[in-house]
Design an enzyme around this catalytic site. Structure first.
Site, PDB file in Angstrom:
ATOM      1  N   GLU A  15       6.716   9.310   5.485  1.00  0.00           N
ATOM      2  CA  GLU A  15       5.966   8.179   6.030  1.00  0.00           C
ATOM      3  C   GLU A  15       6.554   6.835   5.612  1.00  0.00           C
ATOM      4  O   GLU A  15       6.598   5.896   6.418  1.00  0.00           O
ATOM      5  CB  GLU A  15       4.514   8.263   5.572  1.00  0.00           C
ATOM      6  CG  GLU A  15       3.638   7.176   6.150  1.00  0.00           C
ATOM      7  CD  GLU A  15       2.192   7.293   5.678  1.00  0.00           C
ATOM      8  OE1 GLU A  15       1.341   6.647   6.283  1.00  0.00           O
ATOM      9  OE2 GLU A  15       1.948   8.027   4.707  1.00  0.00           O
ATOM     10  N   ASP A  16       7.037   6.737   4.356  1.00  0.00           N
ATOM     11  CA  ASP A  16       7.362   5.418   3.793  1.00  0.00           C
ATOM     12  C   ASP A  16       8.838   5.184   3.503  1.00  0.00           C
ATOM     13  O   ASP A  16       9.203   4.118   3.015  1.00  0.00           O
ATOM     14  CB  ASP A  16       6.570   5.206   2.491  1.00  0.00           C
ATOM     15  CG  ASP A  16       5.071   5.186   2.732  1.00  0.00           C
ATOM     16  OD1 ASP A  16       4.659   4.855   3.857  1.00  0.00           O
ATOM     17  OD2 ASP A  16       4.316   5.520   1.803  1.00  0.00           O
TER      18      ASP A  16
END
Length: 729
Positions: free
Chosen positions: A95-96
């Protein structure tokens, strides 16, 4: 990996010795049960995660990688396997960071990649609100949980560490996260039997939401008066002595209440702090199940048990797999003593729940771990439920209902045990057996006696469901079911039935409109029909017909479009105009309509009334009395009028309202209600329209079968000497 692979940029040499930060050493100590090679894999995962999160920090200012490593440590303290710990370290990378699912799969295997992907949140830009994004993220997580339970274990550990470090968040964020924790994540931990994590999540959530209350209660718990501490010691010593004399190998520990448990008992039971704390709690852990019952006899010999307070969760485990014997004893100081008795394995499952499955060595209990099996069944039911739910928010609300089950335990006629939430009804039991059983349920036998489907069940009852092929759900069922499975199945079936009714009615209305054009639906060439459906974005003819019934398409306009250049049927001499003939055909109300035909709330028509139908967009046909004041407005749109009437065999209960003027004195309302009941009518609602010292005017909403039944009700009410006037609203 090959040279030039972009993932290689993420990989660094795994540091050794002093180069490894202290938080990684703490993880390795917690994971000491793993082999040396597996602990090396944890270091490798840390190196990849640290490189991926390079330059990212938490709101506290710490390097971001400290968070996923701390999450892995929480799971290591629960005894989870190496794949789960590696996935925990990498759980935020997809996600990051630039790291992809494929990168993780290549280095750490498909299982780890699947776990990380399951925990990853969805892109919030796709949703209209934070609530919708969170709900859809939860739905996705649930589907991942159904494939591998370890997804939710990582998510719970992630939430636990975020709650431990919540102080860096803004007050608004702290409140939002705390509420979500108490409403969703703590109950999930409880549902999975993970009581240690559940208790800490509740305590941290309570502290974030009500810091002042938490501080006061916590201070009072830890500053118990000396006399109470001495009493606790005396009781513990006496119990330990008798258990030792019986040569029972055991552990005896006193149970300490948490601020959250004290607070919730004070609120739900209306008790003071002293009343809640005026209970001594002990846990006895023994070697085997026979030893549990032996220990039960011993503690009952020391102090007398309270009648009706014994629960055997060993013979009938809770829905989350929890097993224990519970008893309450008369204490020597006038305070009750709560005692839980369980085996070492039961204690491990009670504390760790599904996580205990991975904590067992040498494969012990892997096949029959009750906690994991029951958790998997629960999640399978939720997955089935979410397929029939309209939106993620609706699904999340249904899950919340399932997360607070104070269970009752019921038996089928064959002796199978089913657990349902408190306040569950016979209809909930029917849907728990099978969706088809619920959809066709008619009545029930509870302990061999006939009982309605709305009957609330209590533990120990034997329930048999009686079905009929012709039976179908009604909207009233939604008012008394307690489980999300039943609620979702009923809504799904009602939508299906309403769709079938809408298709049938739409077919009738379109055929009638085409008849006025001198043709019929089965005479429209298929290419023309297919082109019309495609031009108007209908995938099937049934969707068009349903839209016509619901008033979203006018049948006359559809008929004109379909009948273009369609040859007219020559009229025979003396034959009536087909349009004139069809205009006289009326839709007949039988009472079995579901959603497509509704009755206007402004005039509440009932059988034998003169009525008209108005084709309302999105609502279908709305039926009004001809004397309704709103009919004058509808006359301006004659194309939306529908010829409608009552079928000779119309049956069912129909809502109507009556206005009653009575003397204003005690007992009048009861007299009127009794008169209505004697006329075999049901009262739905009552409201005062006017009231002074002498006269009261009430409006009763009642159910009747037709206008003659209504006349009987009115005559019965008029006979009362306290009634001055009765009339239909």
């Amino acid at each position: 990996m090959t040279p030039g692979d972009p993932a290689l940029a993420m990989l660094v040499a795994v540091p050794a010795g002093d180069a490894v930060p202290g938080y990684v050493h703490a993880l390795e100590r917690a994971a000491s049960y793993l082999s040396e090679a597996q602990r090396g894999l944890l270091r490798q995962a840390w190196a990849v995660g640290a490189a991926a999160h390079e330059g990212q920090t938490r709101k506290s200012g710490e390097p971001y990688i400290t968070h996923p490593v701390a999450v892995a440590q929480v799971l290591a303290e629960q005894g989870l396997d190496v794949e789960t710990l590696v996935a925990a370290i990498l759980h935020d990378t997809i996600e990051d960071t630039p790291l992809t699912r494929a990168d993780i799969a290549r280095q750490f295997g498909e299982t780890v990649a699947e776990l990380v992907d399951g925990v990853t949140k969805l892109d919030k830009l796709s949703f209209s609100s934070r609530q919708e994004a969170a709900a859809e993220s939860f739905r996705k997580m649930l589907l991942a949980m159904s494939r591998d339970l370890r997804v939710i274990l990582i998510k719970l550990a992630d939430r636990l560490h975020n709650m431990r470090t919540l102080g860096a968040q803004s007050p608004e964020a702290r409140r939002r996260i705390a509420i979500e924790t108490l409403e969703i994540f703590a109950p999930i931990a409880q549902r999975l039997g993970m009581n240690l994590i559940k208790a800490e999540l509740q305590d941290l959530g309570f502290r974030a939401l009500h810091p002042w209350r938490h501080t006061i209660i916590d201070k009072r718990i830890h500053s118990q008066p000396l006399v109470r501490r001495e009493a606790l010691t005396q009781i513990e010593a006496k119990l330990a002595q008798r258990l030792a004399l019986e040569k029972l190998d055991h552990q005896l520990v006193g149970r300490i209440k948490t601020p959250w448990s004290v607070y919730t008992k004070m609120r739900s039971q209306g008790r003071s702090f002293d009343q809640v704390m005026d209970v001594f709690g002990f846990r006895v852990v023994v070697a085997s199940v026979p030893d549990c019952y032996h220990a039960l006899g011993v503690v009952h010999a020391v102090y007398k048990p309270l009648d009706g307070r014994f629960r055997d969760f060993i013979a009938i485990p809770k829905a989350n797999g929890y097993q224990s014997l519970h008893t309450v004893l008369f204490g020597p100081y006038g305070s009750p003593i709560e005692v839980q008795i369980r085996t070492l394995e039961m204690n491990l499952i009670a504390e760790r729940g599904v996580a205990a499955h991975w904590a067992y060595k040498m494969g012990i209990e892997t096949g029959g771990n009750s906690a994991q099996t029951r958790a998997a069944n629960w999640i399978a039911n939720l997955v089935e439920s979410q397929r029939g739910t309209g939106s993620s928010l609706e699904f999340l609300e249904n899950v919340k209902v399932d997360l607070f089950p104070d269970e009752v335990y019921l038996f089928s006629p064959k002796g199978d045990i089913l657990s349902l939430p408190r306040n569950a009804t016979a209809l909930d039991f029917a849907y728990a057996v099978h969706t088809d059983v619920g959809n066709h349920a008619v009545t029930a036998r509870v302990d061999k006696k006939l009982a309605p489907l709305r009957t609330k069940l209590v533990s120990g009852q034997t329930v048999q469901i009686i079905t009929a092929k012709s039976a179908a759900p009604s909207t009233q069922w939604l008012e008394f079911v307690a489980t999300s499975k039943a609620r979702t199945a009923i809504r799904q079936q009602l939508k299906q039935l309403e769709h079938e009714d809408a298709v049938q009615l739409g077919h009738y209305m379109l055929d009638r409109a085409l008849g006025a054009q001198g043709t019929a639906l089965d005479r429209i060439p298929m290419p023309r029909l297919d082109a019309y459906l495609a031009d108007n974005r209908y995938s099937r003819l049934e969707a068009l017909l349903a839209d016509i019934a619901l008033g979203n398409r006018m049948p006359v306009q559809v008929a004109q479009a379909l009948a273009q250049e369609q040859p007219q049927s020559p009229a025979k001499p003396g034959a009536r105009n087909p349009a004139a003939t069809l205009s006289q055909e009326r839709i007949l109300i039988t009472g079995a309509e579901r959603g497509v035909i509704s009755f206007a709330q402004c005039c509440l028509p009932i059988p034998r009334d003169e009525i008209m139908g108005y084709h309302s967009a999105g609502k279908g046909i709305v039926v009004h009395r001809l004397e309704c004041p709103n009919v004058a407005e509808y006359r301006k749109s004659p194309d939306r009028w529908v010829a409608i009437g009552w079928d000779r065999e119309v049956a069912g209960d129909f809502s109507v309202a009556i206005r009653i003027e009575v003397e204003n004195r005690p007992g009048v309302l009861a007299q009127v209600a009794a008169a209505i009941a004697q006329a075999e009518s049901n009262i739905d609602r009552v409201e005062y329209l006017e009231r002074d010292s002498n006269i009261a005017v009430l409006r009763f909403g009642i159910d009747v079968t037709d206008s003659r039944h209504l006349d009987e009700v009115i005559r019965g009410v008029r006979r009362l000497h306290v009634v001055q006037d009765v009339q239909r609203c």
